[in-house]
Design an enzyme around this catalytic site. Structure first.
Site, PDB file in Angstrom:
ATOM      1  N   SER A  19      -1.397   0.234  -8.178  1.00 21.47           N
ATOM      2  CA  SER A  19      -0.547   0.886  -7.184  1.00 21.47           C
ATOM      3  C   SER A  19       0.719   0.077  -6.897  1.00 21.47           C
ATOM      4  O   SER A  19       0.675  -1.142  -6.723  1.00 21.47           O
ATOM      5  CB  SER A  19      -1.349   1.056  -5.886  1.00 21.47           C
TER       6      SER A  19
ATOM      7  N   LYS B  35       1.811   4.722  -6.006  1.00 22.62           N
ATOM      8  CA  LYS B  35       2.205   3.804  -4.943  1.00 22.62           C
ATOM      9  C   LYS B  35       1.554   4.290  -3.650  1.00 22.62           C
ATOM     10  O   LYS B  35       1.340   5.502  -3.485  1.00 22.62           O
ATOM     11  CB  LYS B  35       3.744   3.846  -4.834  1.00 22.62           C
TER      12      LYS B  35
ATOM     13  N   LEU C 145       4.996  -1.444   1.917  1.00 25.26           N
ATOM     14  CA  LEU C 145       4.564  -0.036   1.775  1.00 25.26           C
ATOM     15  C   LEU C 145       5.699   0.968   1.940  1.00 25.26           C
ATOM     16  O   LEU C 145       5.535   2.018   2.565  1.00 25.26           O
ATOM     17  CB  LEU C 145       3.419   0.303   2.755  1.00 25.26           C
TER      18      LEU C 145
ATOM     19  N   ASN D  87      -3.099   6.765  -3.964  1.00 20.50           N
ATOM     20  CA  ASN D  87      -3.417   5.608  -3.121  1.00 20.50           C
ATOM     21  C   ASN D  87      -2.838   5.876  -1.727  1.00 20.50           C
ATOM     22  O   ASN D  87      -1.667   6.223  -1.591  1.00 20.50           O
ATOM     23  CB  ASN D  87      -2.797   4.349  -3.745  1.00 20.50           C
TER      24      ASN D  87
ATOM     25  N   CYS E 269      -3.346  -4.201   2.283  1.00 25.28           N
ATOM     26  CA  CYS E 269      -1.991  -4.698   2.013  1.00 25.28           C
ATOM     27  C   CYS E 269      -1.664  -5.887   2.913  1.00 25.28           C
ATOM     28  O   CYS E 269      -1.728  -5.778   4.135  1.00 25.28           O
ATOM     29  CB  CYS E 269      -0.961  -3.600   2.226  1.00 25.28           C
TER      30      CYS E 269
ATOM     31  N   GLY F  63      -3.452  -9.785 -12.510  1.00 26.64           N
ATOM     32  CA  GLY F  63      -2.982 -10.590 -13.645  1.00 26.64           C
ATOM     33  C   GLY F  63      -3.358 -10.055 -15.007  1.00 26.64           C
ATOM     34  O   GLY F  63      -3.438 -10.817 -15.973  1.00 26.64           O
TER      35      GLY F  63
ATOM     36  N   GLY G 204      -0.602  -4.229 -13.430  1.00 24.88           N
ATOM     37  CA  GLY G 204       0.332  -4.265 -12.306  1.00 24.88           C
ATOM     38  C   GLY G 204       1.607  -5.020 -12.632  1.00 24.88           C
ATOM     39  O   GLY G 204       2.526  -4.484 -13.274  1.00 24.88           O
ATOM     40  N   THR G 205       1.649  -6.281 -12.232  1.00 20.02           N
ATOM     41  CA  THR G 205       2.831  -7.129 -12.430  1.00 20.02           C
ATOM     42  C   THR G 205       3.339  -7.087 -13.871  1.00 20.02           C
ATOM     43  O   THR G 205       4.543  -7.165 -14.111  1.00 20.02           O
ATOM     44  CB  THR G 205       2.468  -8.569 -12.001  1.00 20.02           C
TER      45      THR G 205
HETATM   46  C1  LIG Z   1       5.722  -4.989  -6.266  1.00 20.85           C
HETATM   47  C2  LIG Z   1       4.297  -4.663  -5.919  1.00 20.85           C
HETATM   48  C3  LIG Z   1       4.015  -3.576  -5.090  1.00 20.85           C
HETATM   49  C4  LIG Z   1       2.702  -3.259  -4.775  1.00 20.85           C
HETATM   50  N1  LIG Z   1       2.459  -2.188  -3.961  1.00 20.85           N
HETATM   51  C5  LIG Z   1       1.173  -1.837  -3.684  1.00 20.85           C
HETATM   52  C6  LIG Z   1       0.905  -0.679  -2.903  1.00 20.85           C
HETATM   53  O1  LIG Z   1       1.793   0.055  -2.473  1.00 20.85           O
HETATM   54  N2  LIG Z   1      -0.402  -0.393  -2.655  1.00 20.85           N
HETATM   55  C7  LIG Z   1      -1.449  -1.150  -3.140  1.00 20.85           C
HETATM   56  O2  LIG Z   1      -2.615  -0.811  -2.898  1.00 20.85           O
HETATM   57  N3  LIG Z   1      -1.210  -2.243  -3.889  1.00 20.85           N
HETATM   58  C8  LIG Z   1       0.068  -2.602  -4.161  1.00 20.85           C
HETATM   59  N4  LIG Z   1       0.309  -3.704  -4.953  1.00 20.85           N
HETATM   60  C9  LIG Z   1      -0.831  -4.501  -5.463  1.00 20.85           C
HETATM   61  C10 LIG Z   1      -1.177  -4.102  -6.901  1.00 20.85           C
HETATM   62  O3  LIG Z   1      -1.572  -2.755  -6.980  1.00 20.85           O
HETATM   63  C11 LIG Z   1      -2.309  -4.999  -7.473  1.00 20.85           C
HETATM   64  O4  LIG Z   1      -3.491  -4.816  -6.719  1.00 20.85           O
HETATM   65  C12 LIG Z   1      -1.953  -6.476  -7.444  1.00 20.85           C
HETATM   66  O5  LIG Z   1      -0.581  -6.676  -7.714  1.00 20.85           O
HETATM   67  C13 LIG Z   1      -2.777  -7.284  -8.453  1.00 20.85           C
HETATM   68  O6  LIG Z   1      -2.531  -6.875  -9.780  1.00 20.85           O
HETATM   69  P1  LIG Z   1      -1.434  -7.597 -10.756  1.00 20.85           P
HETATM   70  O7  LIG Z   1      -1.666  -9.074 -10.626  1.00 20.85           O
HETATM   71  O8  LIG Z   1      -1.698  -7.073 -12.106  1.00 20.85           O
HETATM   72  O9  LIG Z   1      -0.089  -7.205 -10.240  1.00 20.85           O
HETATM   73  C14 LIG Z   1       1.631  -4.047  -5.292  1.00 20.85           C
HETATM   74  C15 LIG Z   1       1.915  -5.127  -6.141  1.00 20.85           C
HETATM   75  C16 LIG Z   1       3.218  -5.444  -6.463  1.00 20.85           C
HETATM   76  C17 LIG Z   1       3.475  -6.602  -7.380  1.00 20.85           C
END
Ligand SMILES: Cc1cc2nc3c(=O)[nH]c(=O)nc-3n(C[C@H](O)[C@H](O)[C@H](O)COP(=O)(O)O)c2cc1C
Length: 307
Positions: free
Chosen positions: A23, A47, A75, A101, A133, A247, A268-269
């Site tokens: 998300s 998102k 958010l 989400n 969050c 990650g 995600g990232t």
């Molecule tokens: C820029 C950004 C925005 C995010 N926005 C949301 C969000 O709106 N809702 C949510 O549940 N998680 C959000 N996340 C968390 C990601 O969905 C994910 O759980 C978290 O980044 C870990 O995964 P990753 O390390 O692959 O990024 C966001 C993460 C990033 C980096």
């Protein structure tokens, strides 16, 4: 030799493969469509959507750190009415299950959002409840930190739909294993693990925070071992579907999570570094399947064995 069967069935819902997007990291509709054929993904997670539009936090709200990034988006979104009017019609044309989400300030919000989304079951195939969050001080999921409120939010959503409900957790909320038990008891069908972990960074020349919000959520490779540990421990204790995030940058990262027990893996990232990351990971899973002569990804799931 036929390729590996990557399909995943969760609560009666079949995904063509386990790859989805985390998300908030894949735009809101077509932003990634020049790079990724959305119909190759297993699912798309949106998102976070809230009842009212949210402007998000002041800028700067993203900062790259060693092995990851900090974000304090707060958010930002245009609210549920805009989501229904503009985003749902976009995804209705794409033959990939959509997981919406949502986040709210209280159980009333969760119940309203779920009720509204349930009416669009032809497009929205599951709901992810963002209980975690770290970037929202008030008027968001911060209040959800209270255990009872998290359970109330899940219960409220459960009353409104028979769609699969995934509760998204973070270690920031407290004891993940205990909370997992609570939200499952309250009616969640599965869990999404993990959301970001709260962190900060300082510009030493200006002696100021890198983020206007001071703190932000840490994501990326830096949190992978933590996420992996939670997926493993939760799957050991609860026989429920898990969407893993934290990650996942490459196919090997995704495979680690699947071997630890993840049903779906959310990228995600990695999308910010390589907008094609999801499809590269998918190709890597297929190649691994061939190399290990696997018939089905399901045979790999939870196949972890102790040293
Ligand atoms: C820029 C950004 C925005 C995010 N926005 C949301 C969000 O709106 N809702 C949510 O549940 N998680 C959000 N996340 C968390 C990601 O969905 C994910 O759980 C978290 O980044 C870990 O995964 P990753 O390390 O692959 O990024 C966001 C993460 C990033 C980096």
């Amino acid at each position: 030799m036929p390729g590996i069967d990557l399909s995943v069935t969760v609560k009666g819902l079949t995904f063509r493969n386990p790859i989805t997007v985390a998300s908030g990291t894949f735009g809101t509709t077509g932003e990634y469509s020049d790079f990724v054929d959305y119909e190759k993904l297993g699912a798309i997670i949106t998102k976070t959507v809230t009842v009212k539009p949210r402007a998000g936090n002041p800028m700067p709200r993203i900062f790259e750190t060693t092995g990851g990034m900090l974000n304090a988006i707060g958010l930002q979104n245009k609210g549920i009415e805009d989501f229904i009017e503009h985003k749902i019609p976009y995804f209705a044309k794409i033959k990939t299950p959509l997981i919406a989400n949502i986040a709210g300030e209280n159980e009333g919000d969760f119940s309203l959002l779920t009720r509204m989304l349930h009416k669009h079951k032809n497009v929205v195939k599951a709901i992810e409840l963002n209980l975690s969050c770290p970037n929202v001080e008030k008027g968001g999921t911060h209040g959800m930190k209270k255990k009872a409120r998290m359970k109330d939010a899940v219960r409220a959503a459960r009353q409104e739909t028979d769609l699969p409900l995934f509760a998204k957790l973070s270690p920031e909320l407290g004891d993940v294993l205990e909370i997992a038990g609570d939200v499952l008891e309250a009616g969640a069908d599965g869990l999404s693990l993990i959301n970001t972990l709260k962190g900060m960074a300082i510009d030493i020349e200006k002696r100021r925070s890198r983020l206007a919000n001071i703190t932000g959520g840490l994501s990326g490779p830096a949190i992978k071992p933590i996420a992996l540990r939670y997926v493993y421990e939760v799957k050991k204790n609860y026989k429920v579907p898990v969407i893993a995030a934290g990650g996942i940058m490459t196919a090997s990262d995704a495979l680690e999570f699947i071997i630890a027990g993840a049903d779906m893996v959310a990228v995600g990232t990695a999308n910010f570094v390589n907008p094609r990351a999801t499809l590269d990971i998918l190709e890597g899973l297929r190649a691994y399947g061939v190399r290990h002569r696997l018939a089905r990804i399901a045979d790999l799931r939870g196949s972890f064995s102790h040293l």
